[in-house]
Design a protein around this motif. Sequence first.
Motif: not given
Length: 315
Positions: A39-40, A43-44, A47, A49, A53, A56-57, A60
Amino acid sequence: MIDRLAVPLGIPLPWLDRAGRLSWLKLTVFLACIAPALYLAGAYRLDALGAKPITALIHATGEWAVRFLLFSLAISPLRRIADWAKVLVVRRMLGVTVMAYAVAHLTLYAVDQNLILTKVVSEIALRLYLTIGFVALIGLIALGLTSTDAAIRNLGPNWHRLHRLVYTIAVLALVHYFLQSKIDVSDPVFSAGLFLLLMGWRAMRRFKLPERPWSLLLLAILGGLATAGLEAAWYGLASGVPANLVLAANLDFSGPIRPGWWVVATGLLMPAIALLRGGRTAGRAAKPGAGRDRVAAPRGTGPRAGAAQPLSPPA
C-alpha cells in the motif's frame, strides 16, 4: 511453480509448512504482513503521501513495526485463550516482519538525510529519541537473525534468554514512538495500552491467576484505566496539561474516542474468545456417548491421547 523451484534450492517459502505443504494460515498472515508495504509503495508511486512523502513513509513504517511487534506479542495469549496451538507457526514470520519494517524505517530516515551517513550517525547520537529507537532496532535485528532453527540449536538455553529481551525492546520502541509524536500521542498511547494489556495477561500467567471470562474482563477494564492514566501522565509531564482535564476527556464522547476505550474494546476480545471456546468445549462434552467414550478409553492410550487437553485453565 515457485514452490517447485524454491524447495529444491533450500529457499524457505513463508507460506509452506515444515512438510512443504501450503499452509493457508501462513499464507494469510504473509499477505497481511506485506499488505502495508505494498500500500505504501503504491501510495508513493501515485504521489498520494502529501508534500513530504519520505517523511510520511518514515512514520508509517515505524508505526507498522510497532503494530506487528504487538501482533507478535499477542500470539501467546491467542494460543492459550483460544486453545489454538497452530497459531504459533506464524510467530516467527511476524517477528521477521517487525525487523523488516524497522530496518525500512531507518533506511528511509537515511534517505531523508540524503544518505549522508555522518549526519545520520550524529543525529542518532545527539537526539535522545533517535538513540532509543536505534537501540531498539539493534535488538530487533539480533532477534530476527537468531530466529532460525540453526540459531535456536546453537544458542541452546541462551536463545530463550536473548529473546526475552523482546519486552525491553517493546518498551524502547514505545518510548521512541511517544517522543517523536510530540503533540498528539493518541496512537502511541493506544499502542502502549495494548502492550500493558498483553503484559497484564502474562502477569496473570506468572502468578497462576485464573484465566476465566470474568478475570479477562477485569483485565480489559484495568488495561483501559491504566491507558487513561498513562495518557494523563504523559500530557501532564510533557505539556503541562492538568491530568484531571485529560481524564475528564475520557468521559466526553462528543469528540474522538480516547485510547483507553479502544484498549478496553480490544481487551474484550479475550473474554469473548474464552466464552466461545468454553461453549464449544461444553457442546462437545454434551454429545451423546461422549462421556462413555472417554471412560471406555484408558488414559494415555490411543493415537490422539492428550489432543483434547486445553492449553490453559478452563475458562
